[in-house]
Design a protein around this motif. Structure first.
Motif, PDB file in Angstrom:
ATOM      1  N   ILE A   1     -39.007  28.220 -22.536  1.00 54.31           N
ATOM      2  CA  ILE A   1     -37.610  28.877 -22.097  1.00 54.31           C
ATOM      3  C   ILE A   1     -36.609  27.665 -22.231  1.00 54.31           C
TER       4      ILE A   1
ATOM      5  N   CYS B   1     -33.336  27.079 -24.446  1.00 55.56           N
ATOM      6  CA  CYS B   1     -32.087  26.347 -23.903  1.00 55.56           C
ATOM      7  C   CYS B   1     -31.647  25.227 -24.784  1.00 55.56           C
TER       8      CYS B   1
ATOM      9  N   CYS C   1     -28.551  33.672 -23.799  1.00 51.65           N
ATOM     10  CA  CYS C   1     -29.352  32.686 -23.316  1.00 51.65           C
ATOM     11  C   CYS C   1     -29.204  32.457 -21.914  1.00 51.65           C
TER      12      CYS C   1
ATOM     13  N   TRP D   1     -31.744  32.690 -18.874  1.00 48.88           N
ATOM     14  CA  TRP D   1     -31.971  31.479 -18.139  1.00 48.88           C
ATOM     15  C   TRP D   1     -31.951  31.591 -16.450  1.00 48.88           C
TER      16      TRP D   1
END
Length: 509
Positions: free
Chosen positions: A55, A59, A255, A259
């Motif tokens: 993840i 990012c 995104c 997140w």
């Protein structure tokens, strides 16, 4: 007796879990050095800690893509790089080629894409503007993430940067001043995201998996560079350069939502983590004391040669990387007279190789540690391999410009091998000061980010002053700076916990 022993172990475990949490651990005692837990190995495949790494990889993908899309769209945004600068001048219609030849105009560019009159020096200022903001926030972002949590800091950075990217085409239309201001604000957001993410590895990465977890996360920067360069040229030709900013800005907003849902600051607060993995991470980090109750030893840090060697080496290496990232599309277009679409493919090739090498290098570093190599030896080997070949290949690049295949091969190898530094100097702060690593990794990157301001500005000046030998001067300067930084790190670099980073016990009389 057995019941008392079990109760004591449970207390130690609870204390360790509390220390790992940035919110719950603020009123707890520091872990003492003699409290040890025996870690049970947890599987890495389909584990939560590797899920967190992927993840963060995503990012970093969007952070870097939003950072460098200006570098590839600039080829389509300008209509001439040889005349005097015009600070607020645009036209509507088909631009001529960046080098003044109307016959080489990309015929498929949309007719209403704005075109601006910016020479190489003005382009260098635009490229570097984003880095002014990043310098301001890289160092404090690490400290802030250690205080309030990586989830909040990086989440805010993702949202802020994405909204500013969406605004960039409008800012360019308003004028150069608005565009530069937008780029600086975007840099502030990106600095928070890039510097703030490293605090998460203080609580999620077991020591012998640290290189690979950080490698997986950081390699997203390379993939973001690759995809942005690869798709930027295609989108610019088919939909117009403003669409590049709209697409990557919208993807950044998506995104941000992912997140917020999937990332947690530590294994203690994660609701879906396997209990075996949670115990493994907590016990592996049991000896790494949380630093929330101790102030930063700023004076000792300033006097630390190992810390300075790390910062100087990061600066010199980032100079090299920024030259490759920023000027690869322009170099390929100018030297080989290739249109923007093909330039995108060729410019992306080095970062595809770099992405693979970064992952392999991170696994290699952890493998060497399991074979009883000294930690400082592993860090310096990785740093040498990431500096010497890359800067050398870049140095000889102008001398083989007549050979298309050799030139592209050298550029590819220079970028690819350069990322072997990631398991080297770039994570050295986790070795010399684990309790302050989030702040130091942000601070070292802030120092290195100065090169991202200076490199395009100096290079733009060199290219505009000496058209014949401009590229040779740019690459030679990069080689000298890179070599000096490497030598300084090899002499003074360390991998042991420094005295100023160790636990200071207070004795009450």
């Amino acid at each position: 007796v057995r019941g008392e022993k079990q109760t004591s172990e449970e207390k130690n475990t609870v204390t360790t879990m509390t220390e790992l949490s940035p919110t719950a651990g603020k009123n707890s005692q520091d872990i003492q050095g003699d409290e040890k837990l025996s870690p049970r190995k947890a599987p890495s495949i389909c584990s939560t800690r590797y899920g967190i790494a992927f993840i963060v990889h995503l990012c970093n993908f969007i952070i870097m893509a939003q950072n460098i899309i200006m570098n590839i769209t600039m080829v389509a945004m300008v209509n001439n790089t040889s005349h005097q600068p015009s600070f607020n001048d645009s036209t509507e219609g088909l631009p001529v080629d960046s080098f003044g030849d109307p016959n080489n105009s990309p015929k498929s560019l949309p007719a209403r894409a704005p075109v601006y009159d910016w020479n190489p020096q003005i382009q260098g200022i635009i490229f570097s503007a984003i880095n002014y903001g990043m310098i301001l926030t890289l160092a404090p972002s690490g400290y802030l993430a250690g205080r309030v949590g990586t989830k909040r800091v990086v989440g805010a950075a993702l949202l802020g940067s994405s909204l500013l990217v969406l605004f960039t085409p409008l800012a360019a239309d308003f004028g150069l001043v608005f565009l530069i201001a937008t780029r600086i604000l975007q840099g502030i957001s990106l600095g928070l995201g890039y510097g703030g993410q490293f605090a998460i590895w203080e609580r999620w990465s077991p020591p012998h998996e640290r290189s690979r977890l950080c490698g997986i996360a950081v390699s997203g920067l390379l993939l973001g560079t690759c995809i942005a360069i690869l798709l930027g040229g295609i989108i610019s030709q088919t939909l117009g350069w403003p669409s590049v900013f709209y697409i990557f800005g919208g993807f950044g907003c998506i995104c941000f939502l992912l997140w917020c849902v999937l990332v947690y600051d530590d294994p203690v607060t994660h609701p879906w983590i396997n209990i075996t993995e949670k115990e493994y991470i907590i016990s592996s980090l049991a000896q790494q004391v949380n630093s929330t109750k101790q102030p930063l030893p700023i004076k000792a840090m300033v006097r630390s040669l190992p810390l300075w060697s790390m910062c100087v080496c990061c600066f010199s290496h980032q100079w090299l990387i920024n030259i490759i990232i920023i000027y690869a599309p322009t170099y390929i277009s100018s030297v080989f007279n290739i249109d923007i679409k093909n330039s995108g493919f060729l410019s992306a090739l080095p970062f595809i190789i770099a992405w693979v090498i970064c992952l392999l290098g991170s696994y290699l570093a952890d493998f060497l540690l399991t074979k009883n190599f000294r930690l400082v030896t592993v860090r310096k080997i990785a740093t040498v391999l990431g500096n010497v070949p890359s800067s050398t290949f870049l140095l000889v690049l102008p001398f083989v410009a007549s050979n298309y295949i050799i030139a592209v091969s050298l550029l590819t190898l220079s970028c690819g091998l350069g990322l072997l530094c990631q398991p080297g100097v770039y994570i050295n702060a986790l070795d010399i000061a684990p309790r302050h690593s989030s702040f130091l990794m942000g601070a070292s990157r802030a120092f290195a980010q100065i090169s991202a301001v200076l490199a395009p500005t100096v290079s733009g000046f060199l290219l505009s002053q000496d058209p014949e030998f401009g590229w040779r001067n740019v690459f030679s300067l990069s080689f000298v700076i890179n070599t000096l930084g490497l030598i300084f790190y090899l002499i003074f670099g360390k991998a042991e916990v420094q005295d100023w980073a160790k636990e200071r016990k207070l004795t009450h009389l």
